[in-house]
Write a protein that holds these residues in place. Structure first.
Motif, mmCIF file in Angstrom:
data_model
loop_
_atom_site.group_PDB
_atom_site.id
_atom_site.type_symbol
_atom_site.label_atom_id
_atom_site.label_comp_id
_atom_site.label_asym_id
_atom_site.label_seq_id
_atom_site.Cartn_x
_atom_site.Cartn_y
_atom_site.Cartn_z
ATOM 1 N N ARG A 79 0.809 -1.211 0.000
ATOM 2 C CA ARG A 79 0.000 0.000 0.000
ATOM 3 C C ARG A 79 0.849 1.271 0.000
ATOM 4 O O ARG A 79 0.366 2.326 -0.386
ATOM 5 N N SER A 80 2.099 1.182 0.399
ATOM 6 C CA SER A 80 2.921 2.392 0.469
ATOM 7 C C SER A 80 4.094 2.389 -0.503
ATOM 8 O O SER A 80 4.851 3.351 -0.556
ATOM 9 N N ARG A 81 4.236 1.349 -1.296
ATOM 10 C CA ARG A 81 5.404 1.267 -2.185
ATOM 11 C C ARG A 81 5.373 2.283 -3.321
ATOM 12 O O ARG A 81 6.399 2.655 -3.854
ATOM 13 N N LYS A 82 4.187 2.730 -3.683
ATOM 14 C CA LYS A 82 4.078 3.752 -4.719
ATOM 15 C C LYS A 82 3.704 5.071 -4.063
ATOM 16 O O LYS A 82 2.758 5.133 -3.275
ATOM 17 N N ALA A 89 2.201 7.486 -5.250
ATOM 18 C CA ALA A 89 0.826 7.858 -5.609
ATOM 19 C C ALA A 89 -0.180 7.273 -4.616
ATOM 20 O O ALA A 89 -1.171 7.917 -4.285
ATOM 21 N N TYR A 90 0.071 6.071 -4.116
ATOM 22 C CA TYR A 90 -0.844 5.460 -3.153
ATOM 23 C C TYR A 90 -0.837 6.235 -1.842
ATOM 24 O O TYR A 90 -1.864 6.416 -1.196
ATOM 25 N N THR A 91 0.349 6.692 -1.429
ATOM 26 C CA THR A 91 0.466 7.477 -0.206
ATOM 27 C C THR A 91 -0.220 8.825 -0.377
ATOM 28 O O THR A 91 -0.939 9.286 0.518
ATOM 29 N N LEU A 92 -0.022 9.457 -1.528
ATOM 30 C CA LEU A 92 -0.690 10.733 -1.795
ATOM 31 C C LEU A 92 -2.209 10.548 -1.866
ATOM 32 O O LEU A 92 -2.964 11.424 -1.427
ATOM 33 N N ALA A 93 -2.643 9.422 -2.373
ATOM 34 C CA ALA A 93 -4.081 9.149 -2.472
ATOM 35 C C ALA A 93 -4.722 9.095 -1.093
ATOM 36 O O ALA A 93 -5.855 9.545 -0.911
ATOM 37 N N LYS A 94 -4.025 8.573 -0.108
ATOM 38 C CA LYS A 94 -4.569 8.493 1.244
ATOM 39 C C LYS A 94 -4.916 9.887 1.757
ATOM 40 O O LYS A 94 -6.002 10.118 2.296
ATOM 41 N N GLN A 95 -3.995 10.815 1.590
ATOM 42 C CA GLN A 95 -4.228 12.195 2.028
ATOM 43 C C GLN A 95 -5.383 12.817 1.253
ATOM 44 O O GLN A 95 -6.255 13.467 1.826
ATOM 45 N N THR A 96 -5.424 12.599 -0.037
ATOM 46 C CA THR A 96 -6.483 13.157 -0.881
ATOM 47 C C THR A 96 -7.845 12.589 -0.511
ATOM 48 O O THR A 96 -8.837 13.325 -0.444
ATOM 49 N N VAL A 97 -7.908 11.290 -0.253
ATOM 50 C CA VAL A 97 -9.158 10.640 0.133
ATOM 51 C C VAL A 97 -9.697 11.258 1.421
ATOM 52 O O VAL A 97 -10.883 11.586 1.531
ATOM 53 N N THR A 98 -8.830 11.446 2.398
ATOM 54 C CA THR A 98 -9.249 12.023 3.684
ATOM 55 C C THR A 98 -9.716 13.462 3.511
ATOM 56 O O THR A 98 -10.777 13.847 4.025
ATOM 57 N N GLU A 99 -8.950 14.250 2.787
ATOM 58 C CA GLU A 99 -9.316 15.655 2.575
ATOM 59 C C GLU A 99 -10.631 15.782 1.815
ATOM 60 O O GLU A 99 -11.482 16.604 2.173
ATOM 61 N N LEU A 100 -10.805 14.982 0.786
ATOM 62 C CA LEU A 100 -12.027 15.043 -0.005
ATOM 63 C C LEU A 100 -13.243 14.610 0.824
ATOM 64 O O LEU A 100 -14.295 15.250 0.777
ATOM 65 N N SER A 101 -13.086 13.564 1.602
ATOM 66 C CA SER A 101 -14.179 13.101 2.457
ATOM 67 C C SER A 101 -14.591 14.179 3.458
ATOM 68 O O SER A 101 -15.781 14.409 3.674
ATOM 69 N N ASP A 102 -13.618 14.851 4.035
ATOM 70 C CA ASP A 102 -13.922 15.940 4.980
ATOM 71 C C ASP A 102 -14.642 17.089 4.288
ATOM 72 O O ASP A 102 -15.541 17.701 4.850
ATOM 73 N N ARG A 103 -14.242 17.374 3.049
ATOM 74 C CA ARG A 103 -14.810 18.508 2.333
ATOM 75 C C ARG A 103 -16.231 18.259 1.843
ATOM 76 O O ARG A 103 -17.073 19.142 1.857
ATOM 77 N N ILE A 104 -16.527 17.037 1.408
ATOM 78 C CA ILE A 104 -17.846 16.774 0.818
ATOM 79 C C ILE A 104 -18.788 16.006 1.745
ATOM 80 O O ILE A 104 -19.921 15.724 1.378
ATOM 81 N N ASP A 105 -18.313 15.647 2.928
ATOM 82 C CA ASP A 105 -19.137 14.921 3.903
ATOM 83 C C ASP A 105 -19.675 13.601 3.356
ATOM 84 O O ASP A 105 -20.818 13.232 3.606
ATOM 85 N N GLU A 106 -18.864 12.900 2.594
ATOM 86 C CA GLU A 106 -19.281 11.621 1.994
ATOM 87 C C GLU A 106 -18.150 10.611 2.081
ATOM 88 O O GLU A 106 -17.009 10.944 2.356
ATOM 89 N N GLU A 107 -18.508 9.375 1.780
ATOM 90 C CA GLU A 107 -17.535 8.293 1.673
ATOM 91 C C GLU A 107 -16.673 8.533 0.442
ATOM 92 O O GLU A 107 -17.170 8.895 -0.626
ATOM 93 N N VAL A 108 -15.366 8.325 0.578
ATOM 94 C CA VAL A 108 -14.444 8.431 -0.552
ATOM 95 C C VAL A 108 -13.531 7.210 -0.510
ATOM 96 O O VAL A 108 -13.026 6.842 0.558
#
Length: 188
Positions: free
Chosen positions: A75-78, A80-99
Motif C-alpha cells: 500500500r505504500s510502495r508507490k 501515488a498510493y500514499t498521496l491518495a490516502k491524504q487526498t481521500v481524507t481531505e475530499l471526504s472531509d470537504r464533501i461529507d461523503e464516503e471516498v
C-alpha cells in the motif's frame, strides 16, 4: 490459455484464504472444507505457522500479523498510493461523503484507502471510530460498484472484455448489472 502455476503455492494460498473466510479454523474444519488430504493441509499449516503467516490459538489457526507488513508495503510502495490516502481524507472531509481509492488488481478492484466523514450517512461503515476495522484490501468485482465502473469506463474495449471474461458478472446486490450488453451501454 491457462498459465502454469506452482501447485504447492496454490494450496497454501487456498488454506490461507479458507482460514480467513472462516474467521479462523481447526485442522478438522479445513479438512472438511477443502479437497486436500489432512496430512497435506497439516504440512501447509505447520510451514505457514513456522514462518509467521499463521498463528494458533488452542486448536484454531488464524491469519498472522506478518501479512500486515506485506500489505502495508504494497500500500505504500508507490508514492501515488500514499498521496491518495491524504487526498481521500481531505475530499471526504470537504464533501461529507464516503471516498475510496480503488486500484485494478487481478482484473478486480482492490480497496487501498477509504475515508468516511464523521457525519457520514453510512452508519455501518463509520471509520472515524478508531476501533472499527479497515476495509482496505477488500476485492470488488469491477462491474458491481461505482468505482469499478469508473475504472472499466476508462479501459479499452478489449481490456473490459478480458475483465468480464475473467470474472463474469456475478450479482452482488439487487441493483447489480448482470447483463453484459447492459453493462457496456452504461460504460460507453
Amino acid at each position: 490459455m491457462t498459465k502454469q502455476t506452482a501447485k504447492t503455492t496454490e494450496r497454501s494460498l487456498v488454506v490461507i484464504d479458507t482460514i480467513q473466510k472462516l474467521g479462523g479454523a481447526t485442522l478438522e474444519e479445513l479438512t472438511g472444507e477443502l479437497e486436500i488430504s489432512r496430512s497435506t493441509i497439516h504440512l501447509h499449516l505447520q510451514t505457514l505457522l513456522e514462518k509467521g503467516y499463521l498463528t494458533k490459538e488452542g486448536a484454531v489457526y488464524h491469519i498472522g500479523l506478518r501479512f500486515l507488513n506485506h500489505g502495508e508495503y504494497a500500500r505504500s510502495r508507490k508514492n501515488a498510493y500514499t498521496l491518495a490516502k491524504q487526498t481521500v481524507t481531505e475530499l471526504s472531509d470537504r464533501i461529507d461523503e464516503e471516498v475510496e481509492f480503488v486500484v485494478k488488481n487481478d482484473n478486480r478492484g482492490i480497496l487501498v484507502h477509504e475515508s468516511f466523514h464523521p457525519d457520514s450517512h453510512f452508519p455501518s461503515k463509520e471509520r472515524h471510530i478508531s476501533t472499527a476495522p479497515s476495509s482496505a484490501g477488500i476485492y470488488y468485482y469491477l462491474h458491481s460498484v461505482a468505482t469499478g465502473k469508473a475504472i472499466l469506463a476508462e479501459l479499452p474495449d478489449e481490456r473490459v472484455e478480458a475483465v468480464l471474461d475473467d470474472w463474469g458478472l456475478p450479482r452482488q446486490t439487487a441493483q447489480t448489472i448482470t447483463d453484459r450488453d447492459n453493462l457496456l451501454q452504461h460504460l460507453f
